[in-house]
Design a protein around this motif. Structure first.
Motif, PDB file in Angstrom:
ATOM      1  N   VAL A 105       0.838  -1.240  -0.016  1.00  0.00           N
ATOM      2  CA  VAL A 105       0.116  -0.125   0.239  1.00  0.00           C
ATOM      3  C   VAL A 105       1.249   0.838   0.246  1.00  0.00           C
ATOM      4  O   VAL A 105       1.593   1.044   0.661  1.00  0.00           O
ATOM      5  N   TRP A 106       0.922   2.668  -1.211  1.00  0.00           N
ATOM      6  CA  TRP A 106       1.621   3.370  -1.355  1.00  0.00           C
ATOM      7  C   TRP A 106       0.395   4.652  -0.662  1.00  0.00           C
ATOM      8  O   TRP A 106      -0.924   4.584  -0.945  1.00  0.00           O
ATOM      9  N   VAL A 107       0.452   5.767   0.111  1.00  0.00           N
ATOM     10  CA  VAL A 107      -0.069   6.625   0.382  1.00  0.00           C
ATOM     11  C   VAL A 107       0.199   7.887   0.758  1.00  0.00           C
ATOM     12  O   VAL A 107       1.415   8.639   1.464  1.00  0.00           O
ATOM     13  N   ALA A 108      -0.617   8.379  -0.034  1.00  0.00           N
ATOM     14  CA  ALA A 108       0.024  10.052   0.670  1.00  0.00           C
ATOM     15  C   ALA A 108      -0.991  10.861   1.319  1.00  0.00           C
ATOM     16  O   ALA A 108      -2.123  10.943   0.955  1.00  0.00           O
ATOM     17  N   VAL A 109      -0.397  11.268   2.038  1.00  0.00           N
ATOM     18  CA  VAL A 109      -0.958  12.898   2.975  1.00  0.00           C
ATOM     19  C   VAL A 109      -0.633  13.877   2.980  1.00  0.00           C
ATOM     20  O   VAL A 109       0.839  14.037   2.651  1.00  0.00           O
ATOM     21  N   ARG A 110      -1.616  14.795   3.045  1.00  0.00           N
ATOM     22  CA  ARG A 110      -1.359  16.183   2.659  1.00  0.00           C
ATOM     23  C   ARG A 110      -1.476  17.495   3.908  1.00  0.00           C
ATOM     24  O   ARG A 110      -2.113  16.706   4.762  1.00  0.00           O
TER      25      ARG A 110
END
Length: 628
Positions: A105-110
């Protein structure tokens, strides 16, 4: 001396609990947010909706510009589609019994108003399901996928100024990922990517906050709401009452979206919006006014006007100015000892308040979407206001992008007028020898104080973003780098229809996406033997057909001469479960009513009613005969 805490503008709507006069570094509470995502499946490129839940805890509830915020306890959770087990079994990828599916799983958080902006990371988990099969080896059922929700590593964020809102990042926030054939890099479109190992063949889910459109051929992006926030002041304001060496005033302001704004805007479409301004002037500042002799003993009312410069990203015009009145049912009382008390009149009566606060609505402004990144509004840059009318034909050339003109009117005597010139960033008194001038950034000889202040600007992130309908930014071509040794092939387009998706759009070629399971009634006649009736059914589409089946009369009949004619139920209700692609015969038991009717007449026009779980029922009218 640098001042950092006067007005603040929010990048996203946050809770009223952030409006504290003197922010402390208290620990923030854990937050969680579930966001609907549209995920593009690698085997057919269609988009399907799926919920994504993100959780995290900031190290502080409030902070100052330049502070480091650690986001910890980040957990990513998603529910894998239930049809995935049947798909994997039918293709020989999964086996009867327990199956484990390693998933990357790859996750981007802003983080809004941070130096970093977006951070991403990779985590791994293993999803488990147990498959049961029939005596003939066909798929029968599978348990829901279970796994330990992956926990992300702690991340550090640097506050620029302005509230920080942590959320799932926007589309196109991930770098190229090693998910192509043989592990080569490939550009992805979303901010979440799942790479599921189905026994050596991989399924990719490329996800963005939003929902599928055009029967799954594309998606509309939504802006994910925050799962955690940190209160950081955004504006510093210049005021004549501050000491010679400082410029800080403990007044707060926050820009909020117009609640009437639509979820999306059409490409090239216009939007007329009236953002809100939530403001707060604490009693401590009013006490300073009284100590400076600007508030006399007795009762005083406060009114004023606020001007705010707004800038647009992805829209025209580039900037506009909106105004809002600052007024309300507020009384400021100064006793003979100079003590200030604020009273606010509400529907429940008059109560003592800690501050003068309220929400004002800015005058309408109209913007036209000009790009594909969405219509975004933010506080204007330093100097966005230009000339500000002071009355009497006099203008001020403001330093900042928010300017409050206040008027304090006592019961007797002249009114006191004040100006608050506010910039998004840090304000230093660079040349304290230059006296403050209400006309702001003009030459001292003309009544201003140009040169007194040095401003380190901070362009605040948008406080509202409205995506363009049906438009997604396509990432630029990416050099995949050297190709590694050949590895497992990407998931091929399956030769069968799978469940769980809308049909492909009309006129589009390519493999059809999964169809929902549907039970068809195959029987052409019905016969009752020993009060039992056999019905042949077939499950089409994909997945397992489940629901209830019963018999009833095709029309209204009288069970007795005195009874009212009505449609009668002829059988008990049977619960069915039929695997995809199978034809089977189920047996229903006649009810007492059905038995009575068939004794009286050897044939009855009957309906077979199949009601799939959670869906509208299907019927077929046949002749029911009694076997002698």
């Amino acid at each position: 001396m640098t001042s950092r805490n006067l007005f603040r503008a929010a990048a996203l709507a946050v809770t009223a609990g952030l409006l504290l006069a003197a922010p402390g570094a208290g620990t923030a509470a854990a937050g969680s947010q579930t966001v609907n995502n549209a995920c593009q499946y690698s085997y057919d490129s269609y988009w399907r909706d799926m919920d994504v839940t993100m959780t995290g805890t900031p190290s502080a509830a409030t902070a100052q510009p330049g502070d480091t915020i650690r986001l910890s306890g980040q957990v990513f959770d998603v529910t894998l589609p239930d049809w995935l087990a049947e798909y994997g079994y039918n293709f020989g990828l999964l086996q009867a019994g327990e199956n484990q599916l390693p998933t990357d799983v790859w996750v981007a958080v802003r983080g809004t108003n941070t130096v970093e902006g977006v951070q991403w990371q990779k985590v791994e988990t293993v999803a488990t399901t147990t498959i049961t099969v029939t005596s003939t080896g066909s798929f029968d059922d599978a348990t829901e996928f279970t796994y330990n929700a992956p926990q992300l590593s702690d991340t550090d964020w640097t506050a620029k100024g302005g509230p920080i809102a942590f959320s799932q990042a926007r589309a196109d926030s991930l770098p190229p990922l090693p998910v192509a054939s043989g592990g080569a890099n490939r550009a992805v479109r979303g901010s979440v990517f799942l790479h599921v190992d189905l026994g050596g063949i991989f399924l990719g889910l490329d996800c963005s906050a939003g929902g599928f459109i055009a029967d799954g051929s594309n998606f509309t992006e939504r802006i994910a709401p925050p799962f955690a926030t940190v209160d950081v002041p955004a504006f510093s304001c210049i005021n004549p009452l501050t000491p010679q060496g400082t410029s800080s005033v403990p007044v707060r302001l926050e820009l909020l979206p117009d609640p009437a704004d639509p979820a999306t805007v059409r490409p090239g479409g216009s939007l007329t919006t009236s953002p809100r301004v939530r403001y707060r002037i604490p009693t401590g500042y009013l006490q300073a006014l009284a100590a400076a002799g600007r508030l006399q003993p007795g009762e005083t009312t406060l009114t004023g006007t606020l001007r705010v410069g707004l800038r647009a990203l992805g829209a025209t015009p580039a900037g506009q100015i909106a105004t809002a009145p600052l007024e309300g049912d507020v009384r400021i009382v100064v006793d003979s000892g100079g003590q200030v008390t604020v009273f606010t009149t509400t529907a429940a009566g008059t109560v003592e308040s800690d501050d003068v606060s309220g929400t004002a609505v800015l005058s309408p402004t109209t913007w036209t979407a000009s790009g594909t990144s969405g219509l975004q509004l933010a506080a204007g840059a330093v100097g966005a206001l230009g000339a500000v009318p002071l009355g009497g034909g006099t203008d001020a050339t403001a330093y900042g992008s928010a300017y409050a003109r206040l008027e304090l009117t006592p019961e007797t005597g002249p009114a006191t007028r004040l100006s608050l010139d506010c910039a998004s960033g840090e304000v230093d008194v660079a040349q304290p020898g230059i006296a403050y001038g209400e006309r702001g950034n003009v030459a001292p000889a003309a009544g201003g104080d140009q040169g007194r202040y040095a401003i380190e600007a901070n362009d605040l992130d948008p406080f509202t973003t409205i995506p363009v309908e049906g438009v997604v930014v396509t990432p630029p071509p990416v050099d995949p780098g050297p190709t590694p040794d050949p590895g497992p092939a990407p998931l091929p387009a399956p030769p069968v229809v799978l469940p769980g998706s809308p049909p492909p759009p009309s006129g589009q070629g390519g493999p059809a996406p999964p169809a929902r399971p549907l039970l068809a009634i195959e029987s052409t006649a019905l016969r009752a033997t020993s009060n039992r009736v056999r019905v042949t059914v077939r499950c089409t589409g994909g997945g397992t057909c489940t629901g209830q089946l019963k018999l009833r009369t095709a029309g209204k009949v009288r069970l007795t001469k005195r009874a009212k004619a009505r449609q009668l139920t002829l059988s008990q209700t049977l619960r069915y479960r039929v695997a995809s692609g199978r034809t089977t015969t189920v047996t229903v038991r006649l009810s007492r009513t059905g038995t009575t009717l068939l004794r009286r007449s050897s044939r009855v026009r009957a309906q077979v009613v199949a009601t799939p779980s959670g869906k509208k029922g299907v019927t077929r009218t046949l002749t029911l005969r009694r076997t002698r």
